[in-house]
Design an enzyme around this catalytic site. Sequence first.
Site, PDB file in Angstrom:
ATOM      1  N   LYS A  87      -5.760   7.471   9.876  1.00  0.00           N
ATOM      2  CA  LYS A  87      -4.678   6.090   9.888  1.00  0.00           C
ATOM      3  C   LYS A  87      -5.667   5.461   9.049  1.00  0.00           C
ATOM      4  O   LYS A  87      -6.562   5.255   8.623  1.00  0.00           O
ATOM      5  CB  LYS A  87      -5.164   5.061  12.031  1.00  0.00           C
ATOM      6  CG  LYS A  87      -3.340   4.736  10.852  1.00  0.00           C
ATOM      7  CD  LYS A  87      -3.665   3.352  13.266  1.00  0.00           C
ATOM      8  CE  LYS A  87      -2.836   2.301  12.993  1.00  0.00           C
ATOM      9  NZ  LYS A  87      -2.848   1.856  14.053  1.00  0.00           N
TER      10      LYS A  87
ATOM     11  N   CYS B 210       3.182  -7.864  16.157  1.00  0.00           N
ATOM     12  CA  CYS B 210       4.936  -6.797  15.608  1.00  0.00           C
ATOM     13  C   CYS B 210       5.388  -8.387  15.839  1.00  0.00           C
ATOM     14  O   CYS B 210       6.613  -8.623  15.957  1.00  0.00           O
ATOM     15  CB  CYS B 210       4.610  -6.581  16.852  1.00  0.00           C
ATOM     16  SG  CYS B 210       3.832  -4.797  17.339  1.00  0.00           S
TER      17      CYS B 210
ATOM     18  N   LYS C 103      -7.663  -1.192   6.622  1.00  0.00           N
ATOM     19  CA  LYS C 103      -8.475  -2.493   5.888  1.00  0.00           C
ATOM     20  C   LYS C 103      -9.855  -1.768   7.032  1.00  0.00           C
ATOM     21  O   LYS C 103     -10.597  -1.920   6.084  1.00  0.00           O
ATOM     22  CB  LYS C 103      -8.148  -3.269   6.492  1.00  0.00           C
ATOM     23  CG  LYS C 103      -7.012  -4.709   5.516  1.00  0.00           C
ATOM     24  CD  LYS C 103      -7.217  -5.867   5.463  1.00  0.00           C
ATOM     25  CE  LYS C 103      -5.528  -5.920   4.946  1.00  0.00           C
ATOM     26  NZ  LYS C 103      -5.130  -7.377   6.174  1.00  0.00           N
TER      27      LYS C 103
ATOM     28  N   HIS D 296       4.040   1.418   1.993  1.00  0.00           N
ATOM     29  CA  HIS D 296       5.053   0.252   1.483  1.00  0.00           C
ATOM     30  C   HIS D 296       5.840   1.235   0.476  1.00  0.00           C
ATOM     31  O   HIS D 296       7.180   1.351  -0.098  1.00  0.00           O
ATOM     32  CB  HIS D 296       5.253  -0.496   1.014  1.00  0.00           C
ATOM     33  CG  HIS D 296       4.476  -1.640   2.231  1.00  0.00           C
ATOM     34  ND1 HIS D 296       2.874  -2.158   1.969  1.00  0.00           N
ATOM     35  CD2 HIS D 296       4.471  -1.934   3.434  1.00  0.00           C
ATOM     36  CE1 HIS D 296       2.203  -2.790   3.134  1.00  0.00           C
ATOM     37  NE2 HIS D 296       3.689  -2.350   3.723  1.00  0.00           N
TER      38      HIS D 296
ATOM     39  N   CYS E 251      -1.514  -3.783  22.800  1.00  0.00           N
ATOM     40  CA  CYS E 251      -0.422  -3.627  22.467  1.00  0.00           C
ATOM     41  C   CYS E 251      -0.265  -2.340  21.750  1.00  0.00           C
ATOM     42  O   CYS E 251      -1.420  -1.154  21.427  1.00  0.00           O
ATOM     43  CB  CYS E 251      -0.448  -4.131  21.073  1.00  0.00           C
ATOM     44  SG  CYS E 251       1.113  -3.480  19.288  1.00  0.00           S
TER      45      CYS E 251
ATOM     46  N   CYS F  37       2.595  -9.322  21.453  1.00  0.00           N
ATOM     47  CA  CYS F  37       1.932  -8.923  20.378  1.00  0.00           C
ATOM     48  C   CYS F  37       1.811 -10.008  18.869  1.00  0.00           C
ATOM     49  O   CYS F  37       3.282  -9.426  18.595  1.00  0.00           O
ATOM     50  CB  CYS F  37       1.887  -7.497  20.044  1.00  0.00           C
ATOM     51  SG  CYS F  37       0.803  -7.358  18.938  1.00  0.00           S
TER      52      CYS F  37
ATOM     53  N   HIS G  26      -0.525  -1.311  17.615  1.00  0.00           N
ATOM     54  CA  HIS G  26      -1.999  -2.536  16.901  1.00  0.00           C
ATOM     55  C   HIS G  26      -2.847  -2.360  18.339  1.00  0.00           C
ATOM     56  O   HIS G  26      -4.597  -2.766  17.334  1.00  0.00           O
ATOM     57  CB  HIS G  26      -1.832  -3.644  16.758  1.00  0.00           C
ATOM     58  CG  HIS G  26      -0.935  -3.613  15.939  1.00  0.00           C
ATOM     59  ND1 HIS G  26       0.546  -4.532  15.698  1.00  0.00           N
ATOM     60  CD2 HIS G  26      -0.362  -3.955  14.136  1.00  0.00           C
ATOM     61  CE1 HIS G  26       0.875  -4.339  14.830  1.00  0.00           C
ATOM     62  NE2 HIS G  26       0.923  -4.070  13.750  1.00  0.00           N
TER      63      HIS G  26
ATOM     64  N   HIS H  82       1.264  -1.528  -0.084  1.00  0.00           N
ATOM     65  CA  HIS H  82      -0.021  -0.359  -0.169  1.00  0.00           C
ATOM     66  C   HIS H  82       0.474   1.379   0.037  1.00  0.00           C
ATOM     67  O   HIS H  82       2.366   1.167  -0.233  1.00  0.00           O
ATOM     68  CB  HIS H  82      -1.129  -0.072   1.108  1.00  0.00           C
ATOM     69  CG  HIS H  82      -0.019  -0.164   3.188  1.00  0.00           C
ATOM     70  ND1 HIS H  82       0.553   1.069   2.750  1.00  0.00           N
ATOM     71  CD2 HIS H  82      -0.713  -1.255   3.244  1.00  0.00           C
ATOM     72  CE1 HIS H  82       1.180   0.667   4.318  1.00  0.00           C
ATOM     73  NE2 HIS H  82       0.434  -0.531   5.032  1.00  0.00           N
TER      74      HIS H  82
HETATM   75  N1  MSP Z   1       8.443  -6.641   7.973  1.00  0.00           N
HETATM   76  C1  MSP Z   1       8.820  -6.090   9.219  1.00  0.00           C
HETATM   77  C2  MSP Z   1      10.501  -5.062   8.751  1.00  0.00           C
HETATM   78  C3  MSP Z   1      11.379  -6.107   8.570  1.00  0.00           C
HETATM   79  S1  MSP Z   1      12.796  -4.875   8.511  1.00  0.00           S
HETATM   80  C4  MSP Z   1      14.167  -5.715   8.753  1.00  0.00           C
HETATM   81  C5  MSP Z   1       7.528  -4.923   8.920  1.00  0.00           C
HETATM   82  N2  MSP Z   1       6.954  -4.994   7.348  1.00  0.00           N
HETATM   83  S2  MSP Z   1       5.724  -4.162   7.329  1.00  0.00           S
HETATM   84  O1  MSP Z   1       5.026  -4.180   5.913  1.00  0.00           O
HETATM   85  O2  MSP Z   1       5.239  -3.626   8.178  1.00  0.00           O
HETATM   86  O3  MSP Z   1       6.490  -2.942   6.801  1.00  0.00           O
HETATM   87  C6  MSP Z   1       6.735  -1.559   7.354  1.00  0.00           C
HETATM   88  C7  MSP Z   1       6.696   0.020   6.815  1.00  0.00           C
HETATM   89  O4  MSP Z   1       6.158  -0.024   5.648  1.00  0.00           O
HETATM   90  C8  MSP Z   1       7.715   1.331   7.781  1.00  0.00           C
HETATM   91  O5  MSP Z   1       8.442   1.082   8.591  1.00  0.00           O
HETATM   92  C9  MSP Z   1       7.288   1.930   6.301  1.00  0.00           C
HETATM   93  O6  MSP Z   1       8.467   1.709   5.864  1.00  0.00           O
HETATM   94  C10 MSP Z   1       6.604   1.033   5.592  1.00  0.00           C
HETATM   95  N3  MSP Z   1       4.921   1.712   5.859  1.00  0.00           N
HETATM   96  C11 MSP Z   1       3.588   0.772   5.992  1.00  0.00           C
HETATM   97  N4  MSP Z   1       2.975   1.831   6.507  1.00  0.00           N
HETATM   98  C12 MSP Z   1       2.829   3.000   6.632  1.00  0.00           C
HETATM   99  C13 MSP Z   1       2.548   4.289   6.759  1.00  0.00           C
HETATM  100  N5  MSP Z   1       0.470   4.440   7.070  1.00  0.00           N
HETATM  101  N6  MSP Z   1       3.241   5.189   6.274  1.00  0.00           N
HETATM  102  C14 MSP Z   1       4.300   5.501   6.304  1.00  0.00           C
HETATM  103  N7  MSP Z   1       4.667   4.161   6.245  1.00  0.00           N
HETATM  104  C15 MSP Z   1       4.222   3.379   6.824  1.00  0.00           C
HETATM  105  O7  MSP Z   1       7.352  -3.783   9.691  1.00  0.00           O
END
Ligand code: MSP
Length: 637
Positions: free
Chosen positions: A299, A131, A302, A23, A147, A128, A150, A20
């Site tokens: 925020k 997490c 889903k 990412h 958490c 959690c 979450h 999304h």
């Molecule tokens: N798998 C772990 C990361 C392991 S790294 C060794 C993880 N994955 S995640 O799919 O949850 O991705 C988190 C990352 O996605 C955040 O740190 C950021 O880079 C990005 N984001 C996800 N949602 C976000 C927002 N709403 N806003 C900005 N970035 C966000 O954590």
Amino acid sequence: MPQETFYTTTPIYYVNDKPHLGHAYTTIMCDVLRRYHDLLGKDTFFLTGTDEHGENIFRVAKQAGRDVRELVEANSQLFRNLWPPLNISNDDFIRTTEERHKKVVSEILQRTYDAGDIYEAEYGGNYCLKCERFYTDKETEEKPGFCPIHESELEYIKERNYFFRLSKRQDWLREKIETDPVFLGPAQFRTEVLALLRDPLEDLCISRPAERMRWGIPLPFDRNFVTYVWYDALTNYISAIGYPDDEKFKRYWPSSMHLIAKDILRQHAVYWPCMLRAAGIPPFRALRVHGWWTVEGKKMSKSLGNVVQPLEEAEKYGLDAFRYFLAREMSFGSDADYNARGLVGRNNAELADDLGNLLSRVTAMIGKYCGERMPPLKDPTPEDEALLARLDGLLEDLPRHLEETTVHAFLEKVMQTVAATNRYVTNQAPWALSKKGESERVGTILAVASAMLAGAAQVLWPVMPGKMEELLAAFSMPRPERLRLCPVEEGAAVRHVRSLFPQIALAETGAETGEASEGAAAKSGVAPIKKEIAFEDFAKIDLRVATILEAQKAPGTDKLLRLLIDLGVEKRQIVAGIAEQYDPRSLVGRQIVVVANLAQRKVRGLDSKGMLLAVPSGDGFALLGPDGEAAPGAEVS
Ligand code: MSP
């Protein structure tokens, strides 16, 4: 002199979620950084990937009745498919289920174990699942038992496990952060981590008993355990570049820059450097932490149905307008809001009116006054020089902006320069000079403005590669390889570009209806109407009448009822949060409406297949049902 390097990484994303906006943002920012460093002549490497082990994905697969391997394969592919259409130039894509990764995780675990930094002990704590980590009481002070990220209830888990001596590295880490200004930024996150390091660190549980959960990398020194998913995942940053012996590791690791959002700060700023230190590996060079995107002030989630799909946005607004908005709108380190008004506003004002319009004016005049060829830049006036000098200023500022990841501020400066060029053209009024026959001066003005456009296109190329290559092509210039901020070659063919960035009408984006509905919603106190869906999407929902056969309170909660319902073709159990409104005995025989084809899920450990429909009423809920007897299983249409 050996060529300077730059190595940048995104977090590796969990495969239990579809890609999304969040990412896409981090990945686009890494892409932007690598492209700037390329232009500065560095040897760059850009890594992204997927995080595929752990309890969370294991459970998701189990609940969906799918093979976990097949599920992670399919979902990881969603990320790999997304990046090319967003023009992401990653050099590698690491998956934690790959052999090359597993080998390195085992190796650093063994090294750390041999060094005496991993020990076995019993541990109980609040965990959690999302997490995939234990939380200390201090971390959950605000809402004990839940958490902080979450907001879901934590589970108390007690078991024998292996622990990593995080505590032993605490003083070293504090000193590293205090003495190395490059290591962690922006400043607020440095302060946050230093505050966290004031209290003693608890050692980190780095294993999970394999009997409970096998979906992970076995500990090399005890096969009864698999590696904790964060220990596994963080290692990707070195496994992908071939730690320990590969040339790539030696070449790129010293110049590493990790980009993450603040949700995973502790893992990256505390666990990861300590893990590296214990395994005898030098720490990463720089960690850069950004804020959180909200959507229309909320925020992204889903359940709110407001998850932004990057490809849809890129298709709607144009990929480069989307990339530009993300890079320009978020002050790196702070939160930002994603909404159509903001994006359309920047597109129309900065890209269409300022940059696109300047290009259109200048190329049209070169067509008209100079026979579609670049005129010579002769005898520049102090005003011409002052404007051209702004390009040098940009070049001078760029490295600092890259180091501090303040690309948003750099873009602001570039756009100020574009605006200044527009003013310059207006003030110089070449059309008036042309009437007076001052064709040489007209040529110089247009050559100066073209140099500014070509310069701006190069420093904007990392953010908007496609559109900026179009801009450069108008001056017969190729895709930039190195930054060359100098006048466009005299005599080069120049083509008129009418509208590099079309204006977008806000009404066409669907944003205005949403806004109107939101305004009305705020007044009436009801939730706004969600984004429109196609009839086919609605037709996927199978709504049925069901008769309640049995109703009981679910054990251990005051809120949930466990219902046995008759759907005509079958009887099944659903769990509903209506225990505070309805006495279970009063429900037997009653008819309700349920979503019959909702995937089965667990609610407080109980299977629930389907969901009943209810509306808020007074302090609680009122059930929806047929106004008259209906056959169990009757379709609602
Ligand atoms: N798998 C772990 C990361 C392991 S790294 C060794 C993880 N994955 S995640 O799919 O949850 O991705 C988190 C990352 O996605 C955040 O740190 C950021 O880079 C990005 N984001 C996800 N949602 C976000 C927002 N709403 N806003 C900005 N970035 C966000 O954590």
